[in-house]
Design an enzyme around this catalytic site. Structure first.
Site, PDB file in Angstrom:
ATOM      1  CE  LYS A 119      -4.061  -1.516   2.390  1.00 15.70           C
ATOM      2  NZ  LYS A 119      -5.177  -1.422   3.567  1.00 15.70           N
ATOM      3  N   GLY A 125      -8.390   5.156  -0.085  1.00 19.25           N
ATOM      4  CA  GLY A 125      -9.400   5.208  -1.278  1.00 19.25           C
ATOM      5  C   GLY A 125      -9.124   4.106  -2.494  1.00 19.25           C
ATOM      6  N   GLY A 126      -8.069   3.320  -1.964  1.00 22.51           N
ATOM      7  CA  GLY A 126      -7.880   2.020  -2.880  1.00 22.51           C
ATOM      8  C   GLY A 126      -6.868   2.349  -4.043  1.00 22.51           C
ATOM      9  CE  LYS A 162      -2.773 -13.685   6.083  1.00 23.46           C
ATOM     10  NZ  LYS A 162      -1.997 -14.175   5.152  1.00 23.46           N
ATOM     11  CE1 TYR A 163      -6.909 -10.230  -1.101  1.00 22.82           C
ATOM     12  CE2 TYR A 163      -6.719  -8.080  -0.878  1.00 22.82           C
ATOM     13  CZ  TYR A 163      -7.249  -9.202  -1.556  1.00 22.82           C
ATOM     14  OH  TYR A 163      -8.333  -8.808  -2.110  1.00 22.82           O
ATOM     15  CG  LEU A 164      -7.508  -8.516   6.234  1.00 22.98           C
ATOM     16  CD1 LEU A 164      -8.281  -7.574   7.030  1.00 22.98           C
ATOM     17  CD2 LEU A 164      -7.143  -9.708   6.926  1.00 22.98           C
ATOM     18  CD  GLU A 236     -12.471   4.383   5.116  1.00 23.83           C
ATOM     19  OE1 GLU A 236     -11.576   3.492   4.679  1.00 23.83           O
ATOM     20  OE2 GLU A 236     -12.799   5.388   4.649  1.00 23.83           O
ATOM     21  NE  ARG A 252     -13.204  12.923   3.251  1.00 25.40           N
ATOM     22  CZ  ARG A 252     -14.073  11.721   2.937  1.00 25.40           C
ATOM     23  NH1 ARG A 252     -15.357  11.933   3.531  1.00 25.40           N
ATOM     24  NH2 ARG A 252     -13.610  10.746   2.509  1.00 25.40           N
TER      25      ARG A 252
HETATM   26  C1  MV4 Z   1      -7.044  -4.011   2.367  1.00 26.61           C
HETATM   27  C2  MV4 Z   1      -7.907  -4.864   1.621  1.00 26.61           C
HETATM   28  C3  MV4 Z   1      -7.578  -5.914   2.255  1.00 26.61           C
HETATM   29  N1  MV4 Z   1      -6.493  -6.189   2.906  1.00 26.61           N
HETATM   30  N2  MV4 Z   1      -6.284  -3.935   3.204  1.00 26.61           N
HETATM   31  C4  MV4 Z   1      -9.207   0.024  -0.337  1.00 26.61           C
HETATM   32  C5  MV4 Z   1      -9.239   1.229  -0.150  1.00 26.61           C
HETATM   33  C6  MV4 Z   1      -8.607   1.441   1.114  1.00 26.61           C
HETATM   34  N3  MV4 Z   1      -9.869   1.737   2.131  1.00 26.61           N
HETATM   35  C7  MV4 Z   1      -8.117   0.140   1.522  1.00 26.61           C
HETATM   36  N4  MV4 Z   1      -8.631  -0.916   0.769  1.00 26.61           N
HETATM   37  C8  MV4 Z   1      -8.437  -2.250   1.137  1.00 26.61           C
HETATM   38  N5  MV4 Z   1      -7.537  -2.396   2.052  1.00 26.61           N
HETATM   39  C9  MV4 Z   1      -5.877  -5.270   3.541  1.00 26.61           C
HETATM   40  N6  MV4 Z   1      -4.853  -5.547   4.549  1.00 26.61           N
HETATM   41  C10 MV4 Z   1      -8.948  -4.583   0.947  1.00 26.61           C
HETATM   42  C11 MV4 Z   1      -9.199  -3.060   0.401  1.00 26.61           C
HETATM   43  C12 MV4 Z   1     -10.300  -2.839  -0.617  1.00 26.61           C
HETATM   44  C13 MV4 Z   1     -11.515  -2.244  -0.004  1.00 26.61           C
HETATM   45  C14 MV4 Z   1     -11.701  -1.838   0.989  1.00 26.61           C
HETATM   46  C15 MV4 Z   1     -12.798  -1.276   1.754  1.00 26.61           C
HETATM   47  C16 MV4 Z   1     -13.899  -1.260   0.834  1.00 26.61           C
HETATM   48  C17 MV4 Z   1     -13.730  -1.640  -0.740  1.00 26.61           C
HETATM   49  C18 MV4 Z   1     -12.475  -2.150  -1.097  1.00 26.61           C
HETATM   50  C19 MV4 Z   1     -12.396  -2.581  -2.195  1.00 26.61           C
HETATM   51  C20 MV4 Z   1     -11.294  -3.205  -2.670  1.00 26.61           C
HETATM   52  C21 MV4 Z   1     -10.122  -3.277  -1.829  1.00 26.61           C
END
Ligand code: MV4
Length: 408
Positions: A119, A125-126, A162-164, A236, A252
């Site tokens: 990241k 915001g992705g 870690k990827y969830l 979040e 905000r």
């Molecule tokens: C993640 C994730 C899975 N694992 N982090 C997307 C934008 C930002 N808010 C962080 N995001 C994510 N972080 C880890 N460790 C998956 C996302 C993600 C996501 C998060 C919330 C709402 C929609 C999403 C769509 C794609 C990926």
């Protein structure tokens, strides 16, 4: 609409945001001309720009929001995560700060286990995220994420998590008075998203019970008390298998704040202005009560299947109404939706005594809502609110893209 409704309006420039909504000298000039002593930044544009908040502080104009210091801390995703961890907020397992070299990255990835997510610190915001499923993938993911971050934000620092794979997106609304008091106003479930754009949000989350809500809510409220947070904030989380993982904090008000207003009865914008004017919080935590359920649909001027923007003149506008129905919009019959900005043209919010009543009310409202002259995403919602997975609330952050992908 906002210009028509305002007591006084000042032209801040032409449509390109850099010449108007993002142009700080022009915004300051508007304050000088009108004698305004406070600015509400709304969302997007400069609402999370620490430099803007700082300049206002320097000019003695109240920024209706947090201090520039808190905006800055939470704007850097590595610093935000570090701050969250120190405040006792659960975070995603990952690197301790920025990744500086590939050996370190491989070591961290090995210890947390693949798949991992790279990241960008300046992202959010992705933007600037890359999944790596193996050690080979990781080297490539690091290089690509760094290059994209450098290009997009001028800052190529990245971190690892870690990827969830199947989380929900649940966010906690919090308010602080800047003097050490802070309350939480429950959660919003924003899992129904497409390309990092929220489509539908609801409160409370179908996935939480009162105990889980209170536990994470109080953890966030106590954390905001410790840093003397001022104004509205949203923390979040990803929520997976009963566990919360902090990902970001928004300093905000959020587009989806009405669903929280409907179940708490609190006017969040009024609360923001009161706090900015130095008044105490309207409620103590004990006085916060939740009643019923609320769901918001973001109505966009887009084709409901291709999502291509559809600006143009609204030739007919008939919004739904009745008990528990709210339409927040700046649009009206004869208004021309400009091509220059975000395609969101209105929010249909319904409240009811429970989730099922909301869904029934939503179906009725969507069938009554008439917007002619442009295409909108209303047909998408008409279909979604009938789908069994939505009806029983068993959707995660990937559900909508999977559903749309399947539809071809
Ligand atoms: C993640 C994730 C899975 N694992 N982090 C997307 C934008 C930002 N808010 C962080 N995001 C994510 N972080 C880890 N460790 C998956 C996302 C993600 C996501 C998060 C919330 C709402 C929609 C999403 C769509 C794609 C990926």
């Amino acid at each position: 609409m906002h210009v028509k409704l305002a007591d006084e309006s000042v032209c801040i420039g032409p449509p390109p945001a850099a010449e108007s909504y993002l142009n700080i000298p022009r915004l300051l000039a508007a304050c000088e001309i009108t004698g305004a002593d406070a600015i509400h930044p709304g969302y997007g544009f400069l609402s999370e720009n620490a430099r803007f908040a700082e300049i206002l502080e320097e000019h003695g104009i109240t920024f209706i929001g947090p201090t520039s210091e808190h905006i800055r801390i939470m704007g850097d995703k590595i610093q935000a995560k570090e701050t969250a961890k120190q405040l006792g907020i659960p975070v995603v397992p990952g690197s301790d700060g920025a990744i500086t070299n590939e050996v370190q990255a491989q070591r961290v990835a090995k210890s947390i286990g693949f798949p991992v997510l790279v990241k960008a610190a300046a992202g959010g915001g992705g933007r600037g995220m890359k999944v790596a499923r193996t050690a080979e993938d990781l080297d490539i993911a690091l290089k690509t994420a760094r290059a994209e971050a450098k290009a997009a934000f001028g800052d190529d620092s990245v971190y690892l998590e870690k990827y969830l794979s199947h989380p929900r997106h649940i966010e906690i609304q919090v308010f602080g008075d800047g003097k050490g008091n802070a309350i939480h106003l429950g959660e919003r479930d924003c899992s129904l998203q497409r390309r990092h754009q929220k489509v539908l949000e609801e409160a409370p989350s179908p996935a939480l019970n009162a105990e889980a809500r209170d536990k994470i809510g109080m953890t966030v409220a106590r954390a905001m008390q410790k840093i003397k947070y001022r104004g509205a904030g949203t923390v979040e989380f990803l929520y997976e298998d009963g566990e919360f993982y902090f990902i970001e904090m928004n300093t905000r008000l959020q587009v989806e704040h009405p669903v929280t207003e409907m179940i708490t009865g609190l006017d969040l914008v009024l609360e923001q202005i009161r706090i900015a004017a130095g008044h105490p919080l309207s409620l103590t935590q004990e006085e916060v009560t939740f009643s019923g359920h609320a769901i918001e649909c973001r109505i966009c001027a887009e084709n409901p299947t291709t999502f291509r923007p559809s600006p143009g003149r609204i030739t007919y506008w008939h919004p739904p109404g009745g008990l528990g129905v709210r339409v927040d919009s700046g649009a009206y019959q004869g208004y021309r939706i400009p091509p220059n900005y975000d395609s969101l043209i209105g929010k249909l919010i319904v409240a009811g005594k429970n989730r099922n009543e909301c869904l029934m009310r939503l179906r009725r409202c969507l069938s009554e809502f008439v917007i002619d002259g442009i295409e909108t995403t209303i047909p998408l919602f008409t279909e979604l609110v009938r789908h069994p997975d939505i009806a029983n609330g068993t959707y995660d952050i990937h559900w909508l893209e999977r559903h749309l992908g399947l539809k071809g």
